[in-house]
Design an enzyme around this catalytic site. Sequence first.
Site, PDB file in Angstrom:
ATOM      1  N   ARG A  51       0.860  -1.196   0.000  1.00  0.00           N
ATOM      2  CA  ARG A  51       0.000   0.000   0.000  1.00  0.00           C
ATOM      3  C   ARG A  51       0.892   1.240   0.000  1.00  0.00           C
ATOM      4  O   ARG A  51       2.122   1.138  -0.008  1.00  0.00           O
ATOM      5  CB  ARG A  51      -0.922   0.020   1.230  1.00  0.00           C
TER       6      ARG A  51
ATOM      7  N   TYR B 226      11.385   6.425  15.394  1.00  0.00           N
ATOM      8  CA  TYR B 226      11.279   6.566  13.933  1.00  0.00           C
ATOM      9  C   TYR B 226      12.366   7.494  13.401  1.00  0.00           C
ATOM     10  O   TYR B 226      13.083   7.155  12.449  1.00  0.00           O
ATOM     11  CB  TYR B 226       9.886   7.110  13.611  1.00  0.00           C
TER      12      TYR B 226
ATOM     13  N   THR C 279      15.176   8.356  14.780  1.00  0.00           N
ATOM     14  CA  THR C 279      16.487   7.724  14.975  1.00  0.00           C
ATOM     15  C   THR C 279      16.753   6.714  13.864  1.00  0.00           C
ATOM     16  O   THR C 279      17.840   6.659  13.285  1.00  0.00           O
ATOM     17  CB  THR C 279      16.528   7.012  16.351  1.00  0.00           C
TER      18      THR C 279
ATOM     19  N   ASN D  23      11.702   0.296   0.956  1.00  0.00           N
ATOM     20  CA  ASN D  23      10.651   1.264   1.304  1.00  0.00           C
ATOM     21  C   ASN D  23       9.895   0.887   2.573  1.00  0.00           C
ATOM     22  O   ASN D  23       9.351   1.766   3.245  1.00  0.00           O
ATOM     23  CB  ASN D  23       9.674   1.358   0.118  1.00  0.00           C
TER      24      ASN D  23
HETATM   25  P1  NAP Z   1       2.369   2.693   4.962  1.00  0.00           P
HETATM   26  O1  NAP Z   1       1.179   3.016   4.146  1.00  0.00           O
HETATM   27  O2  NAP Z   1       2.193   2.376   6.402  1.00  0.00           O
HETATM   28  O3  NAP Z   1       3.132   1.503   4.245  1.00  0.00           O
HETATM   29  C1  NAP Z   1       4.192   0.835   4.867  1.00  0.00           C
HETATM   30  C2  NAP Z   1       4.548  -0.384   4.039  1.00  0.00           C
HETATM   31  O4  NAP Z   1       5.590  -1.101   4.756  1.00  0.00           O
HETATM   32  C3  NAP Z   1       3.380  -1.312   3.831  1.00  0.00           C
HETATM   33  O5  NAP Z   1       3.434  -1.881   2.557  1.00  0.00           O
HETATM   34  C4  NAP Z   1       3.625  -2.379   4.894  1.00  0.00           C
HETATM   35  O6  NAP Z   1       3.099  -3.617   4.441  1.00  0.00           O
HETATM   36  C5  NAP Z   1       5.152  -2.447   4.957  1.00  0.00           C
HETATM   37  N1  NAP Z   1       5.588  -2.940   6.248  1.00  0.00           N
HETATM   38  C6  NAP Z   1       5.414  -2.342   7.469  1.00  0.00           C
HETATM   39  N2  NAP Z   1       5.848  -3.178   8.430  1.00  0.00           N
HETATM   40  C7  NAP Z   1       6.314  -4.295   7.809  1.00  0.00           C
HETATM   41  C8  NAP Z   1       6.863  -5.516   8.269  1.00  0.00           C
HETATM   42  N3  NAP Z   1       7.005  -5.786   9.578  1.00  0.00           N
HETATM   43  N4  NAP Z   1       7.221  -6.454   7.364  1.00  0.00           N
HETATM   44  C9  NAP Z   1       7.044  -6.229   6.046  1.00  0.00           C
HETATM   45  N5  NAP Z   1       6.527  -5.098   5.544  1.00  0.00           N
HETATM   46  C10 NAP Z   1       6.160  -4.150   6.423  1.00  0.00           C
HETATM   47  O7  NAP Z   1       3.427   3.880   4.942  1.00  0.00           O
HETATM   48  P2  NAP Z   1       4.013   4.808   3.780  1.00  0.00           P
HETATM   49  O8  NAP Z   1       3.714   6.192   4.165  1.00  0.00           O
HETATM   50  O9  NAP Z   1       3.650   4.314   2.432  1.00  0.00           O
HETATM   51  O10 NAP Z   1       5.566   4.586   4.066  1.00  0.00           O
HETATM   52  C11 NAP Z   1       6.481   4.060   3.115  1.00  0.00           C
HETATM   53  C12 NAP Z   1       7.868   4.592   3.463  1.00  0.00           C
HETATM   54  O11 NAP Z   1       7.850   6.024   3.324  1.00  0.00           O
HETATM   55  C13 NAP Z   1       8.268   4.322   4.912  1.00  0.00           C
HETATM   56  O12 NAP Z   1       9.646   3.958   4.959  1.00  0.00           O
HETATM   57  C14 NAP Z   1       8.036   5.655   5.609  1.00  0.00           C
HETATM   58  O13 NAP Z   1       8.879   5.828   6.718  1.00  0.00           O
HETATM   59  C15 NAP Z   1       8.380   6.631   4.485  1.00  0.00           C
HETATM   60  N6  NAP Z   1       7.801   7.990   4.648  1.00  0.00           N
HETATM   61  C16 NAP Z   1       6.476   8.226   4.465  1.00  0.00           C
HETATM   62  C17 NAP Z   1       5.975   9.544   4.602  1.00  0.00           C
HETATM   63  C18 NAP Z   1       4.533   9.897   4.402  1.00  0.00           C
HETATM   64  O14 NAP Z   1       4.187  11.099   4.560  1.00  0.00           O
HETATM   65  N7  NAP Z   1       3.655   8.978   4.038  1.00  0.00           N
HETATM   66  C19 NAP Z   1       6.859  10.581   4.954  1.00  0.00           C
HETATM   67  C20 NAP Z   1       8.197  10.275   5.153  1.00  0.00           C
HETATM   68  C21 NAP Z   1       8.667   8.986   4.983  1.00  0.00           C
HETATM   69  P3  NAP Z   1       2.320  -4.697   5.334  1.00  0.00           P
HETATM   70  O15 NAP Z   1       1.603  -3.984   6.431  1.00  0.00           O
HETATM   71  O16 NAP Z   1       1.450  -5.388   4.338  1.00  0.00           O
HETATM   72  O17 NAP Z   1       3.415  -5.599   5.821  1.00  0.00           O
END
Ligand code: NAP
Length: 250
Positions: A17, A152, A154, A88
């Site tokens: 997602r 986070y 860190t 990611n």
């Molecule tokens: P998200 O919607 O929560 O997606 C996180 C993804 O990581 C999901 O596909 C989830 O898949 C996977 N994941 C989480 N825990 C996992 C685990 N234990 N094992 C395997 N997969 C795991 O968040 P997002 O916003 O798209 O974040 C993606 C990246 O962007 C992250 O590294 C986040 O720190 C970074 N980021 C996002 C933002 C923002 O504003 N959205 C800003 C800065 C940085 P499952 O739950 O299916 O495992």
Amino acid sequence: MTNDLSGKTAVVTGASRGLGAEIAHTFAHAGSRVILLARSSDQLQSLAAELPNDPAMIVTDLSQPDSWQNAAEQVNNLGHDIDILVNNAGTGAHTTMADMQAADFDQVMMVNVRNLVLLTHALTPKLVATRGSVVNISSVASQSGLVGHVAYSTSKGAVEAFTRNAAIDLGRYGVRVNAVAPRLIDDGMWKHAFDTGTDREATMSRMGNLIPLEGRWGSAADIAEAVSWLASERAGYITGQVLRVDGGMK
Ligand code: NAP
């Protein structure tokens, strides 16, 4: 103009997602085969069904100590060359200094750092063989911090240090390692917050006032575009960099 990724194979972690799903979508439509990795097999399956170029999926939980080995084994068993690794997958925990639990801190570090580093290590032979490219997804929280998210922030500082060091180690093999650091993105973690009670309109308006570029929050597509550019040969002399995608917000 799109970044041409035809003939490439890319592993995208956290592809079920949010930003990871959009990155996988962008890569597949730029010609790449994508190997989608996450825990949610239903979501991976629906995404894989929509994508061209014979996608594959790996269901694994990156919060377990040995999951980097398990994930690498599954990638190797697919028998493809690997040209691109997008690290990611990411997670957070509400952990201020005052109320931090060791287990929460460990879980964030396990997913965001330990298994990211070790999965990259395990796939290094494949990346060396293709003179491939790694793109890690960090966060501007590494520099600015985020209230209640000390674990986070860190972890993302470590991702950026790892990016710079891995670029030095792997440069001699022609492998590039970069990171993208998003700021406020109207998707993924924020979508989850809005879906579970955070007032979307009020939050977007209040924080939008701090974004120089037209007050606009970023989209998952903004991030996917930056990642695909860094992964592509168009960024062939760029390594060890952290590209902030933040609309100018400091
Ligand atoms: P998200 O919607 O929560 O997606 C996180 C993804 O990581 C999901 O596909 C989830 O898949 C996977 N994941 C989480 N825990 C996992 C685990 N234990 N094992 C395997 N997969 C795991 O968040 P997002 O916003 O798209 O974040 C993606 C990246 O962007 C992250 O590294 C986040 O720190 C970074 N980021 C996002 C933002 C923002 O504003 N959205 C800003 C800065 C940085 P499952 O739950 O299916 O495992």
